[in-house]
Design a protein around this motif. Structure first.
Motif, PDB file in Angstrom:
ATOM      1  N   GLY A 172       0.809  -1.210   0.000  1.00  0.00           N
ATOM      2  CA  GLY A 172       0.000   0.000   0.000  1.00  0.00           C
ATOM      3  C   GLY A 172       0.843   1.261   0.000  1.00  0.00           C
ATOM      4  N   PHE A 173       0.166   2.402  -0.119  1.00  0.00           N
ATOM      5  CA  PHE A 173       0.862   3.683  -0.248  1.00  0.00           C
ATOM      6  C   PHE A 173       1.771   3.966   0.939  1.00  0.00           C
ATOM      7  N   ASP A 174       1.323   3.654   2.159  1.00  0.00           N
ATOM      8  CA  ASP A 174       2.123   3.983   3.338  1.00  0.00           C
ATOM      9  C   ASP A 174       3.436   3.219   3.377  1.00  0.00           C
ATOM     10  N   GLU A 175       3.493   2.044   2.754  1.00  0.00           N
ATOM     11  CA  GLU A 175       4.745   1.290   2.687  1.00  0.00           C
ATOM     12  C   GLU A 175       5.642   1.788   1.556  1.00  0.00           C
ATOM     13  N   VAL A 176       5.037   2.299   0.487  1.00  0.00           N
ATOM     14  CA  VAL A 176       5.802   2.773  -0.660  1.00  0.00           C
ATOM     15  C   VAL A 176       6.267   4.210  -0.456  1.00  0.00           C
ATOM     16  N   GLY A 177       5.460   5.038   0.238  1.00  0.00           N
ATOM     17  CA  GLY A 177       5.797   6.440   0.446  1.00  0.00           C
ATOM     18  C   GLY A 177       7.012   6.617   1.334  1.00  0.00           C
ATOM     19  N   PHE A 178       7.509   7.853   1.424  1.00  0.00           N
ATOM     20  CA  PHE A 178       8.723   8.167   2.189  1.00  0.00           C
ATOM     21  C   PHE A 178       8.606   7.677   3.632  1.00  0.00           C
ATOM     22  N   TRP A 179       9.650   7.003   4.105  1.00  0.00           N
ATOM     23  CA  TRP A 179       9.609   6.366   5.417  1.00  0.00           C
ATOM     24  C   TRP A 179      10.027   7.301   6.557  1.00  0.00           C
ATOM     25  N   GLY A 180      10.619   8.433   6.251  1.00  0.00           N
ATOM     26  CA  GLY A 180      11.049   9.346   7.302  1.00  0.00           C
ATOM     27  C   GLY A 180       9.898  10.193   7.818  1.00  0.00           C
ATOM     28  N   GLY A 181      10.165  10.918   8.907  1.00  0.00           N
ATOM     29  CA  GLY A 181       9.149  11.797   9.466  1.00  0.00           C
ATOM     30  C   GLY A 181       8.163  11.060  10.354  1.00  0.00           C
ATOM     31  N   ASP A 182       7.262  11.826  10.961  1.00  0.00           N
ATOM     32  CA  ASP A 182       6.295  11.255  11.903  1.00  0.00           C
ATOM     33  C   ASP A 182       5.072  10.669  11.214  1.00  0.00           C
ATOM     34  N   ARG A 183       4.752  11.150   9.998  1.00  0.00           N
ATOM     35  CA  ARG A 183       3.536  10.712   9.322  1.00  0.00           C
ATOM     36  C   ARG A 183       3.848  10.418   7.861  1.00  0.00           C
ATOM     37  N   PRO A 184       3.040   9.587   7.219  1.00  0.00           N
ATOM     38  CA  PRO A 184       3.262   9.329   5.790  1.00  0.00           C
ATOM     39  C   PRO A 184       3.126  10.616   4.985  1.00  0.00           C
ATOM     40  N   PRO A 185       3.803  10.709   3.848  1.00  0.00           N
ATOM     41  CA  PRO A 185       3.680  11.902   2.999  1.00  0.00           C
ATOM     42  C   PRO A 185       2.295  11.980   2.372  1.00  0.00           C
ATOM     43  N   THR A 186       1.937  13.158   1.895  1.00  0.00           N
ATOM     44  CA  THR A 186       0.636  13.350   1.256  1.00  0.00           C
ATOM     45  C   THR A 186       0.695  13.094  -0.249  1.00  0.00           C
ATOM     46  N   SER A 187       1.918  12.902  -0.795  1.00  0.00           N
ATOM     47  CA  SER A 187       2.022  12.619  -2.226  1.00  0.00           C
ATOM     48  C   SER A 187       3.323  11.902  -2.534  1.00  0.00           C
ATOM     49  N   MET A 188       3.368  11.250  -3.684  1.00  0.00           N
ATOM     50  CA  MET A 188       4.566  10.609  -4.203  1.00  0.00           C
ATOM     51  C   MET A 188       4.638  10.927  -5.690  1.00  0.00           C
ATOM     52  N   LYS A 189       5.843  11.182  -6.211  1.00  0.00           N
ATOM     53  CA  LYS A 189       5.971  11.600  -7.600  1.00  0.00           C
ATOM     54  C   LYS A 189       7.148  10.904  -8.261  1.00  0.00           C
ATOM     55  N   ILE A 190       6.927  10.448  -9.504  1.00  0.00           N
ATOM     56  CA  ILE A 190       7.983   9.855 -10.326  1.00  0.00           C
ATOM     57  C   ILE A 190       7.961  10.576 -11.670  1.00  0.00           C
ATOM     58  N   HIS A 191       9.115  11.067 -12.083  1.00  0.00           N
ATOM     59  CA  HIS A 191       9.216  11.802 -13.349  1.00  0.00           C
ATOM     60  C   HIS A 191      10.372  11.237 -14.168  1.00  0.00           C
ATOM     61  N   LEU A 192      10.112  10.915 -15.429  1.00  0.00           N
ATOM     62  CA  LEU A 192      11.123  10.345 -16.317  1.00  0.00           C
ATOM     63  C   LEU A 192      11.327  11.238 -17.530  1.00  0.00           C
ATOM     64  N   LYS A 193      12.586  11.354 -17.965  1.00  0.00           N
ATOM     65  CA  LYS A 193      12.911  11.936 -19.267  1.00  0.00           C
ATOM     66  C   LYS A 193      13.646  10.869 -20.065  1.00  0.00           C
ATOM     67  N   ALA A 194      13.250  10.688 -21.328  1.00  0.00           N
ATOM     68  CA  ALA A 194      13.829   9.620 -22.131  1.00  0.00           C
ATOM     69  C   ALA A 194      13.819  10.001 -23.602  1.00  0.00           C
ATOM     70  N   VAL A 195      14.589   9.247 -24.371  1.00  0.00           N
ATOM     71  CA  VAL A 195      14.566   9.364 -25.833  1.00  0.00           C
ATOM     72  C   VAL A 195      14.106   8.009 -26.356  1.00  0.00           C
ATOM     73  N   TRP A 196      12.792   7.861 -26.497  1.00  0.00           N
ATOM     74  CA  TRP A 196      12.208   6.584 -26.873  1.00  0.00           C
ATOM     75  C   TRP A 196      11.361   6.662 -28.141  1.00  0.00           C
ATOM     76  N   THR A 197      10.629   7.749 -28.312  1.00  0.00           N
ATOM     77  CA  THR A 197       9.698   7.825 -29.444  1.00  0.00           C
ATOM     78  C   THR A 197      10.396   8.393 -30.683  1.00  0.00           C
ATOM     79  N   THR A 198       9.709   8.365 -31.808  1.00  0.00           N
ATOM     80  CA  THR A 198      10.322   8.639 -33.115  1.00  0.00           C
ATOM     81  C   THR A 198      11.007   9.992 -33.199  1.00  0.00           C
TER      82      THR A 198
END
Length: 407
Positions: free
Chosen positions: A64-90
């Protein structure tokens, strides 16, 4: 090689509170245990699982989100973000890369602090033709396609999508003019990502002579015997692999396959070794030998995925094997992009400054990756003369002072 992943940015994924990672054909993450190297690889495993099973199942599989989200701090984070830049399309390039962003938001429900609801936002951006681009924005139950021409956006329409479903799983059904082809290519690249870590006990096992699993090496090398049988059909590639194995294992003469217990449909990998009157089944070989063969099989894979990540590549290997492994990593990085984790100074000695990223961690539990920029590493190397890179890292010149316990 099928394109290149240029950059990964992660916010609030396990120990990765805010990390931006530049990536080349070969990137080696260097750091002691517990600094977040495995969590970087876990991001790619999560993305691949999300495409195979969708977003909610990928989260559930990881607790679940609480296990995947940032483990530091007193409470789970309110968001998680993944951003990729790549050269894949034509039409993508380093100056106009493909971009994919996933944001997962967590909202606590009233009257119950332990209950929460999730929402997700996604964005795809990619070039279509010269001077033109597409952006697909997903929020809630709506996906909107926008055309960008010379900085002016034009709405091309919207459609419904399940509220917690990943666009990577569903948007390849878009029409070609709306970007379905590009989204499908991004999804195909991400779904093929492999986090490789040899399960030695499973890799020792025999295989069926005509195994349907032979064509692709499993992420845990559980089908190692079947894959080696498959590779042996390519005489040139097989000769190179066995030469490498003999270079690290001087007692080895040949790698062959024998029937198990007289059953024609069961084959075991066996080693011919100098001075022994009988062959050694892989089931009886040392941990390091099995792991070496698994790594060589991965490095000689003729049809690798777009990205291969390798956990603690030095684990179980004699230092004399590391020079060979680095040579083969560089060669394999022409066919598949590689991200490798290590805590071995002996392996770092064999790298170029541009090939590795130093990883550290602060007192709040957040990973610091990179702990030094490429320019800072080059400057330190120039100032310290001919000292090996592994010695510079181990002594603390390229990061915090380390002890044997930390490694």
């Amino acid at each position: 090689m099928p394109g290149l992943l240029l950059e990964l940015r992660i916010e609030n994924f396990r120990s990765l509170r805010d990390v931006t990672l530049p990536l080349g054909p070969l990137t080696v993450l260097v750091g002691p245990n517990g600094v977040g190297k495995s969590n970087v690889l876990g991001v790619f495993d999560f993305l691949a699982a999300m495409i195979r099973t969708d977003l909610q199942p990928a989260l559930d599989e990881r607790g679940g989100f609480d296990e995947v989200g940032f483990w530091g701090g007193d409470r789970p984070p309110t968001s998680m973000k993944i951003h990729l830049k790549a050269v894949w399309t034509t039409y993508a390039s380093t100056n106009a890369p493909d971009e994919y962003t996933l944001t997962i938001r967590r909202r606590s429900l009233p009257h119950n602090r332990d209950a929460y609801a999730l929402s997700r936002e996604e964005s795809f951006a990619f070039k279509r033709t010269r001077g033109r681009g597409r952006r697909i924005k997903i929020s809630g139950g709506e996906a909107r396609v926008v055309e960008d021409r010379a900085g002016h956006e034009r709405d091309r329409g919207s459609f419904g999508i399940q509220r917690l479903s990943s666009g990577l799983s569903t948007l390849p059904r878009l029409g070609r003019s709306d970007g379905g082809e590009e989204v499908a290519r991004v999804a195909e690249r991400l779904s093929s990502f492999r986090v490789f870590d040899v399960d030695v006990a499973a890799a020792r096992q025999p295989t069926r002579a005509r195994s349907t699993l032979a064509g692709r090496l499993d992420a845990r090398a559980e089908n190692l015997a079947a894959f080696l049988v498959h590779l042996s059909a390519d005489e040139d590639r097989w000769d190179l692999l066995t030469q490498d194995a003999r270079r690290v294992l001087p007692q080895l003469e040949a790698i062959e396959f024998e029937q198990v217990g007289g059953y024609a449909d069961r084959l075991a990998v066996v080693l011919h070794e100098k001075g022994l009157r009988r062959t050694t089944p892989l089931a009886d070989a040392s941990f390091g030998t099995v792991r070496l063969l698994g790594l060589l099989a991965m490095l000689y894979d003729p049809e690798p995925p777009a990205l291969t990540c390798v956990e603690e590549i030095d684990h179980g290997l004699h230092p004399q094997a590391l020079e060979l492994i680095v040579e083969r990593l560089r060669e394999a990085s022409k066919r598949t992009q590689l991200i490798v984790a290590t805590h071995s100074p002996a392996l770092v000695d064999r790298l170029e400054p541009s090939e590795f990223i130093v990883c550290d961690r602060d007192d709040s539990g957040a990973s610091i990756i990179p702990a030094l920029s490429a320019e800072e590493i080059e400057e330190i190397v120039a100032e310290t003369g001919d000292r090996p890179l592994g010695e510079l890292w181990f002594s603390g010149d390229l990061g915090g002072d380390l002890t044997e316990d930390e490694l």
